[in-house]
Motif scaffolding. Structure first.
Motif, mmCIF file in Angstrom:
data_model
loop_
_atom_site.group_PDB
_atom_site.id
_atom_site.type_symbol
_atom_site.label_atom_id
_atom_site.label_comp_id
_atom_site.label_asym_id
_atom_site.label_seq_id
_atom_site.Cartn_x
_atom_site.Cartn_y
_atom_site.Cartn_z
ATOM 1 N N ILE A 2 0.866 -1.176 0.000
ATOM 2 C CA ILE A 2 0.000 0.000 0.000
ATOM 3 C C ILE A 2 0.902 1.225 0.000
ATOM 4 C CG2 ILE A 2 -1.724 1.320 1.285
ATOM 5 C CD1 ILE A 2 -2.531 -1.360 2.605
ATOM 6 N N ILE A 3 0.639 2.143 -0.928
ATOM 7 C CA ILE A 3 1.348 3.411 -0.961
ATOM 8 C C ILE A 3 0.303 4.515 -0.845
ATOM 9 C CG2 ILE A 3 2.842 4.961 -2.267
ATOM 10 C CD1 ILE A 3 3.910 2.477 -3.730
ATOM 11 N N SER A 4 0.459 5.357 0.167
ATOM 12 C CA SER A 4 -0.487 6.441 0.400
ATOM 13 C C SER A 4 0.177 7.774 0.122
ATOM 14 C CB SER A 4 -0.963 6.393 1.852
ATOM 15 O OG SER A 4 -1.709 7.547 2.162
ATOM 16 N N ARG A 5 -0.492 8.622 -0.629
ATOM 17 C CA ARG A 5 -0.023 9.987 -0.902
ATOM 18 C C ARG A 5 -1.087 10.925 -0.350
ATOM 19 N NH1 ARG A 5 -0.327 13.076 -6.445
ATOM 20 N NH2 ARG A 5 0.938 14.885 -5.934
ATOM 21 N N THR A 6 -0.766 11.606 0.729
ATOM 22 C CA THR A 6 -1.738 12.434 1.425
ATOM 23 C C THR A 6 -1.291 13.894 1.390
ATOM 24 O OG1 THR A 6 -2.160 10.586 2.904
ATOM 25 C CG2 THR A 6 -2.944 12.729 3.617
ATOM 26 N N PRO A 7 -2.182 14.817 0.974
ATOM 27 C CA PRO A 7 -1.787 16.225 0.941
ATOM 28 C C PRO A 7 -1.591 16.783 2.352
ATOM 29 C CG PRO A 7 -4.091 15.990 0.321
ATOM 30 C CD PRO A 7 -3.535 14.607 0.483
ATOM 31 N N ILE A 37 -2.292 21.953 0.888
ATOM 32 C CA ILE A 37 -1.304 22.616 0.042
ATOM 33 C C ILE A 37 -0.683 21.591 -0.904
ATOM 34 C CG2 ILE A 37 -0.842 24.426 1.734
ATOM 35 C CD1 ILE A 37 1.684 22.916 2.548
ATOM 36 N N ASP A 38 0.166 22.038 -1.792
ATOM 37 C CA ASP A 38 0.715 21.137 -2.813
ATOM 38 C C ASP A 38 1.964 20.380 -2.356
ATOM 39 O OD1 ASP A 38 2.472 23.240 -2.821
ATOM 40 O OD2 ASP A 38 2.548 23.452 -5.000
ATOM 41 N N LYS A 39 2.036 20.055 -1.092
ATOM 42 C CA LYS A 39 3.089 19.202 -0.530
ATOM 43 C C LYS A 39 2.406 17.940 -0.009
ATOM 44 C CE LYS A 39 6.164 22.377 -1.117
ATOM 45 N NZ LYS A 39 6.726 22.417 -2.426
ATOM 46 N N PHE A 40 3.106 16.809 -0.053
ATOM 47 C CA PHE A 40 2.475 15.549 0.276
ATOM 48 C C PHE A 40 3.296 14.737 1.263
ATOM 49 C CE2 PHE A 40 1.139 16.842 -3.899
ATOM 50 C CZ PHE A 40 -0.233 16.665 -3.848
ATOM 51 N N ILE A 41 2.613 13.889 1.996
ATOM 52 C CA ILE A 41 3.232 12.891 2.861
ATOM 53 C C ILE A 41 3.064 11.552 2.151
ATOM 54 C CG2 ILE A 41 3.043 11.655 5.056
ATOM 55 C CD1 ILE A 41 4.028 14.445 5.458
ATOM 56 N N VAL A 55 6.432 -0.196 7.973
ATOM 57 C CA VAL A 55 5.796 1.076 7.653
ATOM 58 C C VAL A 55 6.901 2.126 7.613
ATOM 59 C CG1 VAL A 55 4.065 2.774 8.343
ATOM 60 C CG2 VAL A 55 3.707 0.368 8.876
ATOM 61 N N SER A 56 6.953 2.876 6.515
ATOM 62 C CA SER A 56 7.985 3.900 6.372
ATOM 63 C C SER A 56 7.349 5.269 6.213
ATOM 64 C CB SER A 56 8.845 3.621 5.144
ATOM 65 O OG SER A 56 9.506 2.399 5.281
ATOM 66 N N TYR A 57 7.796 6.208 7.004
ATOM 67 C CA TYR A 57 7.459 7.627 6.864
ATOM 68 C C TYR A 57 8.705 8.344 7.335
ATOM 69 C CZ TYR A 57 5.859 6.465 11.618
ATOM 70 O OH TYR A 57 5.766 5.973 12.884
ATOM 71 N N SER A 58 8.653 9.343 8.189
ATOM 72 C CA SER A 58 9.886 9.976 8.654
ATOM 73 C C SER A 58 10.719 9.031 9.509
ATOM 74 C CB SER A 58 9.582 11.249 9.434
ATOM 75 O OG SER A 58 8.753 10.959 10.537
ATOM 76 N N LYS A 59 10.105 7.957 9.992
ATOM 77 C CA LYS A 59 10.827 6.874 10.653
ATOM 78 C C LYS A 59 10.315 5.554 10.085
ATOM 79 C CE LYS A 59 8.626 5.518 14.898
ATOM 80 N NZ LYS A 59 8.615 5.521 16.347
ATOM 81 N N THR A 60 10.938 4.460 10.442
ATOM 82 C CA THR A 60 10.526 3.147 9.947
ATOM 83 C C THR A 60 10.099 2.283 11.121
ATOM 84 O OG1 THR A 60 12.039 3.284 8.086
ATOM 85 C CG2 THR A 60 11.275 1.096 8.686
ATOM 86 N N GLU A 61 8.914 1.671 10.990
ATOM 87 C CA GLU A 61 8.418 0.742 11.999
ATOM 88 C C GLU A 61 8.373 -0.655 11.396
ATOM 89 O OE1 GLU A 61 4.845 1.825 14.185
ATOM 90 O OE2 GLU A 61 4.960 3.814 13.289
ATOM 91 N N ILE A 62 8.793 -1.637 12.140
ATOM 92 C CA ILE A 62 8.678 -3.035 11.725
ATOM 93 C C ILE A 62 7.978 -3.764 12.859
ATOM 94 C CG2 ILE A 62 9.888 -5.132 11.064
ATOM 95 C CD1 ILE A 62 12.135 -3.341 9.992
ATOM 96 N N VAL A 63 6.754 -4.241 12.586
ATOM 97 C CA VAL A 63 5.924 -4.876 13.609
ATOM 98 C C VAL A 63 5.371 -6.189 13.087
ATOM 99 C CG1 VAL A 63 5.295 -2.671 14.709
ATOM 100 C CG2 VAL A 63 3.888 -3.574 12.869
ATOM 101 N N ASP A 64 4.817 -6.996 13.992
ATOM 102 C CA ASP A 64 4.240 -8.273 13.571
ATOM 103 C C ASP A 64 2.710 -8.246 13.499
ATOM 104 O OD1 ASP A 64 3.741 -8.177 16.268
ATOM 105 O OD2 ASP A 64 4.736 -10.061 16.740
ATOM 106 N N ALA A 65 2.077 -7.118 13.867
ATOM 107 C CA ALA A 65 0.623 -7.005 13.795
ATOM 108 C C ALA A 65 0.240 -5.547 13.530
ATOM 109 C CB ALA A 65 -0.024 -7.474 15.082
ATOM 110 N N VAL A 66 -0.830 -5.335 12.784
ATOM 111 C CA VAL A 66 -1.256 -3.994 12.414
ATOM 112 C C VAL A 66 -1.534 -3.126 13.645
ATOM 113 C CG1 VAL A 66 -3.084 -2.675 11.242
ATOM 114 C CG2 VAL A 66 -2.160 -4.728 10.182
#
Length: 71
Positions: A2-7, A37-41, A55-66
């Motif tokens: 899943i890739i999310s692009r959020t304004p 605005i025209d910047k995205f996460i 899960v990757s964003y400004s940091k990376t999480e590695i987990v075994d359950a959602v």
């Protein structure tokens, strides 16, 4: 995968008053003035070969359950 692009959102007034912790404890509803605005996460979520979730964003999480994802 899943890739999310959020304004990005800029709040001008009332930021946070739309959260349940505010409007459930106050005497009135929340009121927010904001704009996108025209910047995205970008967030990517993918299951790895070892059955972990990364899960990757400004940091990376590695987990075994959602339900263990912090973000």
């Amino acid at each position: 995968m899943i890739i999310s692009r959020t304004p990005m959102r800029v709040s001008f007034a009332g930021g946070g008053t739309d959260l349940p912790s505010f409007y459930r404890s106050s005497s009135g509803p929340g009121c927010v003035v904001s704009a996108a605005i025209d910047k995205f996460i970008y967030t990517t979520v993918n299951k790895k070969f070892d059955d972990l979730i990364r899960v990757s964003y400004s940091k990376t999480e590695i987990v075994d359950a959602v339900d263990k994802i912090e973000h």
